[in-house]
Design an enzyme around this catalytic site. Structure first.
Site, short mmCIF file in Angstrom:
data_model
loop_
_atom_site.label_atom_id
_atom_site.label_comp_id
_atom_site.label_asym_id
_atom_site.label_seq_id
_atom_site.Cartn_x
_atom_site.Cartn_y
_atom_site.Cartn_z
N HIS A 299 -40.92 90.06 42.14
CA HIS A 299 -41.75 90.26 43.33
C HIS A 299 -41.26 91.52 44.04
O HIS A 299 -40.05 91.70 44.21
CB HIS A 299 -41.65 89.05 44.25
CG HIS A 299 -42.69 89.00 45.32
ND1 HIS A 299 -42.70 89.87 46.39
CD2 HIS A 299 -43.76 88.18 45.49
CE1 HIS A 299 -43.73 89.59 47.17
NE2 HIS A 299 -44.39 88.57 46.65
N GLU B 259 -46.57 88.55 50.34
CA GLU B 259 -47.54 89.56 49.95
C GLU B 259 -48.70 89.66 50.93
O GLU B 259 -49.39 90.67 51.00
CB GLU B 259 -48.07 89.20 48.56
CG GLU B 259 -48.74 90.30 47.81
CD GLU B 259 -48.86 89.94 46.34
OE1 GLU B 259 -49.82 89.23 46.00
OE2 GLU B 259 -48.01 90.34 45.56
N ARG C 170 -48.99 92.85 53.10
CA ARG C 170 -49.65 94.02 52.52
C ARG C 170 -51.15 93.80 52.45
O ARG C 170 -51.94 94.72 52.70
CB ARG C 170 -49.06 94.31 51.13
CG ARG C 170 -47.69 94.96 51.19
CD ARG C 170 -47.08 95.12 49.82
NE ARG C 170 -46.54 93.86 49.33
CZ ARG C 170 -46.68 93.43 48.08
NH1 ARG C 170 -47.39 94.13 47.21
NH2 ARG C 170 -46.14 92.30 47.71
N ARG D 225 -48.09 92.77 41.12
CA ARG D 225 -46.68 92.70 41.48
C ARG D 225 -45.79 93.49 40.53
O ARG D 225 -44.82 94.13 40.96
CB ARG D 225 -46.24 91.24 41.53
CG ARG D 225 -46.83 90.49 42.70
CD ARG D 225 -46.50 89.03 42.66
NE ARG D 225 -46.98 88.37 43.89
CZ ARG D 225 -46.87 87.09 44.13
NH1 ARG D 225 -46.32 86.28 43.23
NH2 ARG D 225 -47.32 86.57 45.25
N HIS E 194 -38.90 86.17 40.82
CA HIS E 194 -39.71 85.33 41.70
C HIS E 194 -40.43 84.18 40.99
O HIS E 194 -40.54 83.08 41.55
CB HIS E 194 -40.75 86.21 42.39
CG HIS E 194 -41.66 85.49 43.32
ND1 HIS E 194 -41.19 84.69 44.35
CD2 HIS E 194 -43.02 85.43 43.39
CE1 HIS E 194 -42.22 84.18 45.01
NE2 HIS E 194 -43.34 84.59 44.45
N HIS E 195 -40.94 84.38 39.80
CA HIS E 195 -41.77 83.35 39.16
C HIS E 195 -41.63 83.46 37.64
O HIS E 195 -41.56 84.55 37.09
CB HIS E 195 -43.23 83.55 39.55
CG HIS E 195 -44.14 82.45 39.11
ND1 HIS E 195 -44.50 81.40 39.94
CD2 HIS E 195 -44.78 82.22 37.94
CE1 HIS E 195 -45.31 80.58 39.30
NE2 HIS E 195 -45.50 81.07 38.08
N ARG F 119 -48.56 86.84 37.20
CA ARG F 119 -49.24 85.90 38.10
C ARG F 119 -49.74 86.64 39.31
O ARG F 119 -48.99 87.31 40.00
CB ARG F 119 -48.30 84.77 38.53
CG ARG F 119 -48.97 83.81 39.51
CD ARG F 119 -48.06 82.67 39.87
NE ARG F 119 -46.91 83.08 40.65
CZ ARG F 119 -46.91 83.30 41.97
NH1 ARG F 119 -48.04 83.20 42.66
NH2 ARG F 119 -45.81 83.64 42.60
#
Length: 369
Positions: free
Chosen positions: A165, A178, A181, A202, A304-305, A344
């Site tokens: 991220h 996010e 932004r 991302r 992050h993921h 994602r």
């Protein structure tokens, strides 16, 4: 957004059932009434909650208590601080889970244990280049569900697809949403200049940040954004921001050239007014950043993921390496793979857990009956 690595059947389910998921959430007093922009989205499609004052609030801290209450109202028992270690298989069917000296049994098991971003060893196994990156996840996101399921023959997919991220506080590992932004914040580098489309995907924004001097960026918002968001107010309270009464004062607090930042802000406000970003091609515009005081948060990418995980079908049944269903075992959310592919899109994890979580519940109940 997933670069066509996704399982298209799962993507269709996610897209087609998202609206029903939002409507279902209303039945448990969870209303995602605000719609905004996120990275990688060409239109406003991110549903967010607001508080009684109409200010945006964090979706996780909003949804989890409401989901918890809904479960408690149904008589669900929660067993906390209890690490599950092994799935129980009886006559080829999953019938329970072991946790310490206790075995919990049932007619079906649903794995909703999240991903493995907080398991550094597991992350580096698939992405050695992420050595030294901070992680935004809760410490429990260590991939235990994946480990337990693969131990009984479950298949995995896309395990090397691990998302970083772009806006993470490196000192605290705090994720800076996010949504900022999407609602109009910009990113500038250590020279006080914009360098990329802030609402790109991302992976692309993260790569652009890493390429900047020092490998970091500053996320800038103005007072109008602060007044509209309790989330930003929270960042200020946590001490994650620097502040300036005007742009020059903000530049001094950031340690960047004042004239350069003034020029950047003027150019950005002109882009908002024109509805066009000639330099970087951004297509998401909100209000101008023209009301002091101004705030900036120093950010850089963080793990992050994890898009990869257990392989499931559209009924959320976990599959083995031969593509066969493992009877009695279901999975939903970040413990699974195939939904998000190589990237994602922001907000889609919430859609994922609600859409496939509901399907897992329905399918497991039907199987058990």
């Amino acid at each position: 957004g997933g670069k066509n690595l996704n399982d298209h059947a799962l993507v269709e389910v996610l897209a087609n059932e998202a609206k029903n998921g939002i409507e279902w959430l209303k039945t448990i007093d969870a209303n995602l009434s605000q719609v905004g922009s996120f990275g990688g989205a060409s239109v406003k499609r991110i549903h967010k909650p607001v508080n009684d004052e109409g200010k945006t609030v964090a979706v996780g801290s909003y949804l989890v208590p409401k989901l918890t209450k809904a479960a408690e109202d149904k008589g669900v028992q929660f067993v906390m601080e209890t690490a599950a270690t092994e799935l129980v298989v009886t006559d080829g069917k999953v019938t329970g889970v072991k946790a310490g000296d206790t075995t919990y049994t049932g007619k079906a098991v649903i794995l909703a244990t999240g991903g493995f971003a907080a398991n550094t060893e597991m992350v580096l196994k698939y992405k050695p280049s992420y050595e030294g990156f901070v992680c935004t996840n809760a410490p429990g996101m260590t991939g235990d569900g994946i480990v337990m399921a693969t131990a009984i023959g479950a298949d995995t997919v896309d395990m090397e697809q691990i998302q970083i991220h772009p806006t993470v506080s490196q000192e605290t590992s705090a994720l800076i949403t996010e949504g900022l932004r999407g609602d109009g914040a910009i990113l500038v580098n250590s020279e006080g200049k914009r360098f990329f489309d802030e609402v790109g995907t991302r992976d692309a924004v993260s790569a652009a940040e890493v390429a900047q001097p020092g490998g970091f960026a500053w996320l800038i918002v103005d007072n109008k954004m602060v007044e509209a968001s309790s989330v930003i107010a929270g960042y200020i309270k946590q001490g994650l921001t620097v502040e300036g009464a005007d742009v020059e004062a903000l530049a001094a607090a950031m340690g960047v050239d004042g004239a350069a930042l003034v020029e950047t802000m003027d150019k950005w406000n002109a882009c908002v007014e024109a509805g066009k970003d000639e330099e970087f091609g951004r297509t998401s515009f909100a209000n101008k950043l023209d009301e002091g005081p101004y705030y900036a948060i120093k950010v850089a990418p963080g793990v992050h993921h994890t898009m990869g995980g257990l392989k499931i079908n559209t009924n959320t049944e976990v599959l083995d390496a031969s593509g066969n269903v493992i009877p009695g075992l279901y999975a939903a959310g970040e413990v699974t793979g195939g939904v998000h592919g190589a990237n994602r899109l922001g907000g889609n994890a919430v859609a994922d857990i609600i859409v496939f979580g509901r399907i897992a519940g329905q399918q497991a109940a039907a199987y058990a009956n």
